[in-house]
Design an enzyme around this catalytic site. Structure first.
Site, mmCIF file in Angstrom:
data_model
loop_
_atom_site.group_PDB
_atom_site.id
_atom_site.type_symbol
_atom_site.label_atom_id
_atom_site.label_comp_id
_atom_site.label_asym_id
_atom_site.label_seq_id
_atom_site.Cartn_x
_atom_site.Cartn_y
_atom_site.Cartn_z
ATOM 1 N N PRO A 243 2.192 -4.907 4.802
ATOM 2 C CA PRO A 243 0.872 -4.497 4.316
ATOM 3 C C PRO A 243 -0.201 -4.387 5.391
ATOM 4 O O PRO A 243 -1.273 -3.868 5.131
ATOM 5 C CB PRO A 243 0.514 -5.606 3.321
ATOM 6 C CG PRO A 243 1.319 -6.786 3.741
ATOM 7 C CD PRO A 243 2.560 -6.265 4.391
ATOM 8 N N ASP A 266 2.319 6.179 9.036
ATOM 9 C CA ASP A 266 1.248 6.516 8.086
ATOM 10 C C ASP A 266 -0.095 5.954 8.525
ATOM 11 O O ASP A 266 -0.155 5.049 9.335
ATOM 12 C CB ASP A 266 1.514 5.799 6.754
ATOM 13 C CG ASP A 266 2.715 6.326 6.040
ATOM 14 O OD1 ASP A 266 3.096 7.471 6.282
ATOM 15 O OD2 ASP A 266 3.259 5.551 5.222
ATOM 16 N N LYS A 288 -2.476 11.209 6.129
ATOM 17 C CA LYS A 288 -3.373 12.283 5.682
ATOM 18 C C LYS A 288 -4.294 12.741 6.812
ATOM 19 O O LYS A 288 -4.704 13.875 6.887
ATOM 20 C CB LYS A 288 -4.228 11.802 4.511
ATOM 21 C CG LYS A 288 -3.421 11.210 3.387
ATOM 22 C CD LYS A 288 -3.257 12.183 2.247
ATOM 23 C CE LYS A 288 -2.014 11.908 1.419
ATOM 24 N NZ LYS A 288 -1.571 10.534 1.310
ATOM 25 N N GLY A 319 3.988 2.082 5.285
ATOM 26 C CA GLY A 319 3.246 0.891 4.888
ATOM 27 C C GLY A 319 3.999 0.109 3.806
ATOM 28 O O GLY A 319 4.675 0.695 2.960
ATOM 29 N N ILE A 324 8.696 1.424 -2.363
ATOM 30 C CA ILE A 324 7.705 1.229 -3.426
ATOM 31 C C ILE A 324 6.528 2.163 -3.189
ATOM 32 O O ILE A 324 5.824 2.048 -2.189
ATOM 33 C CB ILE A 324 7.256 -0.244 -3.482
ATOM 34 C CG1 ILE A 324 8.447 -1.101 -3.920
ATOM 35 C CG2 ILE A 324 6.070 -0.416 -4.420
ATOM 36 C CD1 ILE A 324 8.173 -2.568 -3.999
ATOM 37 N N MET A 403 -2.854 2.126 -5.725
ATOM 38 C CA MET A 403 -3.675 3.346 -5.759
ATOM 39 C C MET A 403 -4.503 3.390 -7.037
ATOM 40 O O MET A 403 -4.553 4.399 -7.716
ATOM 41 C CB MET A 403 -2.773 4.582 -5.655
ATOM 42 C CG MET A 403 -2.041 4.625 -4.325
ATOM 43 S SD MET A 403 -0.790 5.907 -4.237
ATOM 44 C CE MET A 403 0.586 5.122 -5.041
HETATM 45 N N1 SAH Z 1 4.811 1.284 0.128
HETATM 46 C C1 SAH Z 1 3.541 0.597 0.026
HETATM 47 C C2 SAH Z 1 2.620 1.235 -0.980
HETATM 48 C C3 SAH Z 1 2.205 2.618 -0.576
HETATM 49 S S1 SAH Z 1 1.106 3.348 -1.749
HETATM 50 C C4 SAH Z 1 3.790 -0.882 -0.295
HETATM 51 O O1 SAH Z 1 4.934 -1.258 -0.593
HETATM 52 O O2 SAH Z 1 2.855 -1.655 -0.205
HETATM 53 C C5 SAH Z 1 -0.442 3.042 -1.016
HETATM 54 C C6 SAH Z 1 -1.178 2.005 -1.801
HETATM 55 O O3 SAH Z 1 -0.649 0.729 -1.525
HETATM 56 C C7 SAH Z 1 -2.630 1.894 -1.444
HETATM 57 O O4 SAH Z 1 -3.403 2.879 -2.106
HETATM 58 C C8 SAH Z 1 -2.938 0.516 -1.996
HETATM 59 O O5 SAH Z 1 -3.046 0.540 -3.382
HETATM 60 C C9 SAH Z 1 -1.679 -0.221 -1.648
HETATM 61 N N2 SAH Z 1 -1.786 -0.926 -0.351
HETATM 62 C C10 SAH Z 1 -1.087 -0.723 0.753
HETATM 63 N N3 SAH Z 1 -1.432 -1.614 1.713
HETATM 64 C C11 SAH Z 1 -2.363 -2.407 1.178
HETATM 65 C C12 SAH Z 1 -3.117 -3.518 1.634
HETATM 66 N N4 SAH Z 1 -2.953 -4.009 2.880
HETATM 67 N N5 SAH Z 1 -4.002 -4.088 0.798
HETATM 68 C C13 SAH Z 1 -4.175 -3.634 -0.452
HETATM 69 N N6 SAH Z 1 -3.489 -2.585 -0.936
HETATM 70 C C14 SAH Z 1 -2.592 -1.979 -0.152
#
Ligand code: SAH
Length: 480
Positions: A243, A266, A288, A319, A324, A403
């Protein structure tokens, strides 16, 4: 003449070196070790492991030293103090001595016999120092901080220990054993280099599978067929970057990054995480805001495939966890359709990162029997209307919304209309696990307004459920 020792000096190609790491073969050579305490016993064992003939001079050797001499054939105790004449013919002299005065005499005696000297815990009297060791012999890694802080050196050692698989040792032995067969082929320089590159790649990728004769045959055959066929295909690894906090990368992720030719990442991946990649790796931002003004998923998949078809080891750094809400399915399908080898390394998903930093369990025996991850962002950017409302209003569920900030007011209206208790605890975590993580807490009823006031700009998760009733960890605890 100025007698001061000049400081280490940078050159055009190298920064200043406090010491020179050299790897000294001691097999069969006599080494003098003065002292019989526990520290000296450890040195005796270390030196004996190299095959040196360790001569320990100690009038009253301690128990550990006596045990070492009993158990290790090439450790011998001479039950008296050292004398200058004992230095003759020794490869090294190591003294665990009582005083500066004795240290001085020990060093002078060693120098008189032309023997490099180390005096334990007295750096001023040392020609060389012992570093921390990572042992995958014949691969041996020495770490020195030039005496700055041994604990620091030990931590560095621990980190290297975790990223280097134990099995590397077998591959390094195989490299030694196979060298004659490779030489016997009389390959030209480039083919030989290709062989060792492929060997290395295989060793790093499957270090914990012991090398076999089959590997040697296959690698040699791949070099033979090269002359006639196209260059080898690359590979793709989808890697979960976690994260935000770079320390949440898995050991496997670090290894993949360390052997990457190209890293595509990303927006959500932190710069420090990207920096875990091999220095020579090309880094391409495909979020993006990167690569192209409008970097579509199709563009990214096409780029991954074309780089791998050029023979590159591509790491796609995503990320959180790649599986997921990461559109991994499209990338996986594209890579497999092109016949490119694919591996997937899971990561810590944002929900797990947020739960850890909140100190809140997402499951509780009574209050949270179900955890569900949803996205509140449909293709058209609106709230999806086909969410499972019965599941989302389950009073014994924890819901994590990815999101979900833009559509939060709509989501909350609908949840309340579907029967969710307006007093249900809810938290928005912005940039979970980053140094500037923020939390907005309240009831589900209050949350949309509080969020509107806080204007979060980073990635946010919305967590909803009875289990989220109390934040257990302080909001502003120090972070690394
Ligand atoms: N594959 C990622 C999610 C990607 S979708 C995962 O497993 O975490 C992108 C969304 O993930 C963002 O819009 C947000 O809702 C969430 N996200 C990703 N990193 C985050 C973080 N450090 N803190 C809070 N939300 C996060």
């Amino acid at each position: 003449m100025d007698q001061r020792r000049p400081d280490a000096a940078p050159t055009a190609r190298l920064g200043a070196l406090a010491t020179l790491p050299v790897f000294f073969r001691l097999t069969g050579k006599p080494v003098l070790l003065a002292g019989g305490g526990d520290g000296a016993a450890w040195k005796a064992e270390l030196l004996a492991a190299t095959g040196a003939q360790v001569r320990v001079f100690a009038a009253e050797p301690g128990e550990k030293m006596r045990t070492a001499a009993d158990e290790i054939a090439n450790v011998e105790i001479i039950p008296r103090g050292w004398a200058a004449s004992d230095m003759q013919g020794c490869a090294l002299a190591i003294g665990d001595v009582e005083s500066d005065d004795e240290a001085q005499r020990f060093r002078d005696a060693a120098h008189g016999a032309g023997v490099p000297v180390n005096v334990v815990d007295r750096p001023a009297f040392c020609d060389f120092q012992f570093g921390s060791i990572v042992e995958r012999s014949p691969v041996v890694i020495g770490i020195s901080t030039d005496g700055a802080a041994p604990v620091f050196g030990q931590e560095i050692r621990a980190r290297i220990e975790t990223i280097l698989p134990q099995g590397l040792r077998e591959w390094a032995k195989a490299a030694k054993a196979w060298r004659p067969s490779v030489m016997a082929r009389h390959l030209d320089f480039r083919a030989r280099r290709r062989f060792w590159e492929r060997f290395t790649r295989r060793a790093m990728e499957q270090a914990d599978v012991a090398p076999s004769e089959g590997d040697l045959t296959e690698l040699l055959a791949s070099i033979d067929t090269d002359a006639t066929s196209a260059p080898t295909r690359g590979s793709v690894v989808l890697v979960g970057a976690g994260p935000g906090d770079p320390d949440l990368l898995t050991v496997k992720a670090v290894r993949a990054l360390q052997s990457a030719d190209v890293v595509l990442y990303d927006d959500l991946v932190s710069p420090r995480t990207v920096n875990a990649a091999r220095r020579e790796a090309t880094r391409i931002a495909v979020g993006k805001r990167g690569y192209k003004p409008s970097c579509t998923q199709e563009d990214i998949t096409a780029l991954i495939v074309s780089l791998a078809l050029e023979g590159k080891r591509v790491v796609r750094l995503k990320g959180g966890d790649p599986m997921i809400f990461g559109r991994a399915g499209e990338e996986i399908a594209g890579v497999l359709a092109a016949g490119i080898p694919l591996e997937i390394v899971p990561g810590v998903t944002a929900a797990a990162g947020a739960a850890a930093s909140l100190g809140l369990s997402l499951t509780e025996r009574e209050t949270a029997r179900r955890v569900q991850f949803i996205t509140a962002h449909a293709r058209n950017g609106r709230l999806p209307d086909d969410l499972a409302w019965a599941a989302l209003t389950d009073p014994r569920a924890t819901t994590v919304v990815y999101m979900g900030v833009k559509t939060l007011p709509l989501l909350v209206d609908r949840l309340l209309a579907e029967g969710l208790d307006p007093q249900t605890p809810a938290i928005v975590v912005e940039r979970a696990t980053w140094p500037d993580e923020r939390r907005i807490t309240g009831t589900i009823l209050e949350l949309p307004e509080k969020v509107a006031e806080a204007h979060p700009a980073g990635p946010c998760l919305v967590l909803i459920g009875a289990a989220l009733g109390g934040i257990r960890l302080p909001l502003d605890r120090p972070r690394s």
